[in-house]
Structures are given as structure tokens and as C-alpha cells.
Design a protein around this motif. Structure first.
Motif, short mmCIF file in Angstrom:
data_model
loop_
_atom_site.label_atom_id
_atom_site.label_comp_id
_atom_site.label_asym_id
_atom_site.label_seq_id
_atom_site.Cartn_x
_atom_site.Cartn_y
_atom_site.Cartn_z
N ASP A 14 -87.83 -5.01 -12.26
CA ASP A 14 -89.13 -5.55 -13.06
C ASP A 14 -88.30 -6.25 -14.03
N VAL A 15 -87.02 -6.13 -14.46
CA VAL A 15 -86.58 -6.82 -15.67
C VAL A 15 -86.52 -8.32 -15.73
N LYS A 16 -86.32 -8.94 -14.94
CA LYS A 16 -86.41 -10.45 -14.74
C LYS A 16 -87.88 -10.81 -15.17
N ALA A 17 -88.93 -10.22 -14.55
CA ALA A 17 -90.21 -10.72 -14.75
C ALA A 17 -90.55 -10.44 -16.04
N VAL A 18 -90.22 -9.33 -16.93
CA VAL A 18 -90.38 -8.96 -18.10
C VAL A 18 -89.75 -9.69 -19.06
N ALA A 41 -79.93 -8.81 -19.35
CA ALA A 41 -79.19 -7.76 -19.91
C ALA A 41 -79.51 -6.98 -21.15
N ASP A 42 -80.20 -7.85 -22.04
CA ASP A 42 -80.84 -7.14 -23.19
C ASP A 42 -81.99 -6.29 -22.89
N TRP A 43 -82.81 -6.97 -22.10
CA TRP A 43 -83.91 -5.84 -21.46
C TRP A 43 -83.45 -4.95 -20.73
N GLN A 44 -82.46 -5.01 -19.81
CA GLN A 44 -82.06 -3.80 -19.13
C GLN A 44 -81.52 -2.61 -20.04
N ALA A 60 -97.75 -3.72 -15.50
CA ALA A 60 -98.87 -3.60 -14.83
C ALA A 60 -98.54 -4.53 -13.59
N ASP A 61 -98.54 -3.73 -12.37
CA ASP A 61 -98.19 -4.59 -11.14
C ASP A 61 -99.59 -4.72 -10.54
N LEU A 62 -99.66 -5.95 -10.11
CA LEU A 62 -100.46 -6.50 -9.26
C LEU A 62 -99.98 -6.90 -8.00
N SER A 63 -100.14 -6.25 -6.95
CA SER A 63 -99.73 -6.58 -5.68
C SER A 63 -98.23 -7.01 -5.82
N GLY A 64 -97.27 -6.25 -6.36
CA GLY A 64 -95.89 -6.35 -6.52
C GLY A 64 -95.52 -7.60 -7.40
N GLU A 65 -96.49 -8.13 -8.22
CA GLU A 65 -96.07 -9.11 -9.37
C GLU A 65 -96.35 -8.40 -10.63
N VAL A 66 -95.45 -8.43 -11.38
CA VAL A 66 -95.21 -7.90 -12.82
C VAL A 66 -96.28 -9.05 -13.52
N ALA A 67 -97.67 -8.25 -14.11
CA ALA A 67 -98.41 -9.10 -14.98
C ALA A 67 -98.51 -8.83 -16.19
N GLY A 68 -97.56 -7.83 -16.85
CA GLY A 68 -97.77 -7.46 -18.12
C GLY A 68 -96.79 -6.49 -18.13
N TYR A 69 -96.39 -6.05 -19.40
CA TYR A 69 -95.38 -4.94 -19.70
C TYR A 69 -95.87 -4.24 -21.00
N ALA A 70 -95.52 -3.15 -21.38
CA ALA A 70 -95.82 -2.54 -22.58
C ALA A 70 -94.75 -1.42 -22.57
N TYR A 71 -94.57 -0.93 -23.95
CA TYR A 71 -93.55 0.00 -24.27
C TYR A 71 -93.85 0.72 -25.61
N ALA A 72 -93.36 1.86 -26.06
CA ALA A 72 -93.36 2.58 -27.02
C ALA A 72 -91.88 2.73 -27.51
N GLY A 73 -91.45 2.16 -28.51
CA GLY A 73 -90.19 2.12 -29.27
C GLY A 73 -90.14 3.01 -30.46
#
Length: 172
Positions: A14-18, A41-44, A60-73
Motif C-alpha cells: 500500500d505504501v506507493k498509493a499512500v 522508502a520514507d513511508w515504509q 481504506a481499501d475500495l475494491s483493491g484501491e487505497v482511497a485513504g489512509y490514517a495513523y496514530a503516531g
């Protein structure tokens, strides 16, 4: 009609899409104060770091497409802040207004509680669009303060709105 999004842990695939979603906001908005997009590489490394801390990084995976991301850092690097996290949510520009932010934030909160975190902070660039603050209010965040003119990007000065939500009772 597309199927509903599946909110799941981010994977290396997913990292490329993120990175592409993040780069859009870096290059075309003031929602982030980053001025140079993170590399794949930074995202990984960030994904690996959060996983090592037991903190959620979700997509958020929509039928195999990354449509968004979220994290707690981590909120701050000092040890006394170890039970406080900052949430981050970004949606692909083509997937705004579809409830993905709600799904992502709800799961980040739930998984942060499961990880033993006690407070969550949102640092929201005040762009004039209330969507992010409204989303956070729906999850029990309250305004904790405003930092005036602390950001300068794309020729404009930007405030940040600080919002906070307790996750678990404070330590005694």
C-alpha cells in the motif's frame, strides 16, 4: 456501484498509493505543513516504526484501491508523552465525502485504545474548511487551543487548531 471500503492495516504493497495521496496534499494544499513529499522508502520506514510501537497505520481499501489512509503516531518524542498520540488522516481527492474519514478515524481511535494509548491529539491546519474539525468533533474531540500563524505555505500564513480526545483514563 463500488463496494464499501474495508479499513485494514496498511501493508508494504500500500505504501506507493499512500505516498501518492500524501504527495497530492504536500504539493497542492496547506492541509499539511510538509513542503517536500515523503519518498516511498520514507513511508515504509514510518509504517515499520508505527508497527514496532504497536500503533495503527490503516488504509481504506475500495475494491483493491487505497482511497485513504490514517495513523496514530507519537505526539512528542519525550518519554512522558508515551501514552499520547496524534492522528493523521488523508483521503484520495477522488474519494472525499464518502464517509471514509469517519471509517478511518473510528478505527484509529479504537486501535489506539487497544494499544493502551490514553490521549489523542489532532493538529488541524485551519484552511477555512471545517470538515476535519467537524469529523473530529463527532468522535468526541474538543478544542484544546489555537496556534496563530505558525505555518507559512504557498504564500499564506496558516493557524493550527489543536483538538484533543481522551482515550483511556489518565494514570494516577
Amino acid at each position: 456501484m463500488k463496494s464499501p471500503a474495508v479499513v485494514r492495516p496498511a501493508t508494504p504493497e500500500d505504501v506507493k498509493a499512500v505516498a501518492e495521496i500524501g504527495a497530492h496534499y504536500v504539493n497542492h494544499s496547506v492541509a499539511t505543513f510538509d513542503e517536500t513529499p515523503r519518498t516511498i522508502a520514507d513511508w515504509q520506514r514510518w509504517l515499520d516504526d508505527l508497527a514496532g510501537r504497536g500503533l495503527p497505520f490503516l488504509v481504506a481499501d475500495l475494491s483493491g484501491e487505497v482511497a485513504g489512509y490514517a495513523y496514530a503516531g507519537p505526539w512528542r518524542p519525550k518519554p512522558a508523552y508515551r501514552y499520547t498520540v496524534e492522528d493523521t488522516i488523508y483521503l484520495s481527492p477522488g474519494h472525499l465525502g464518502q464517509g471514509l474519514g469517519t471509517a478511518l478515524l473510528g478505527e484509529v481511535v479504537t486501535r489506539s485504545i487497544a494499544a493502551g494509548m490514553r490521549q489523542m491529539i489532532a493538529v488541524i491546519a485551519d484552511t477555512g474548511d471545517p470538515a476535519s474539525a467537524t469529523l473530529h468533533r463527532r468522535f468526541g474531540f474538543v478544542e484544546a487551543g489555537r496556534l496563530t500563524g505558525v505555518g507559512f505555505k504557498h504564500g499564506r500564513s496558516i493557524d493550527t487548531l489543536l483538538m484533543q480526545r481522551p482515550l483511556l483514563p489518565a494514570h494516577d
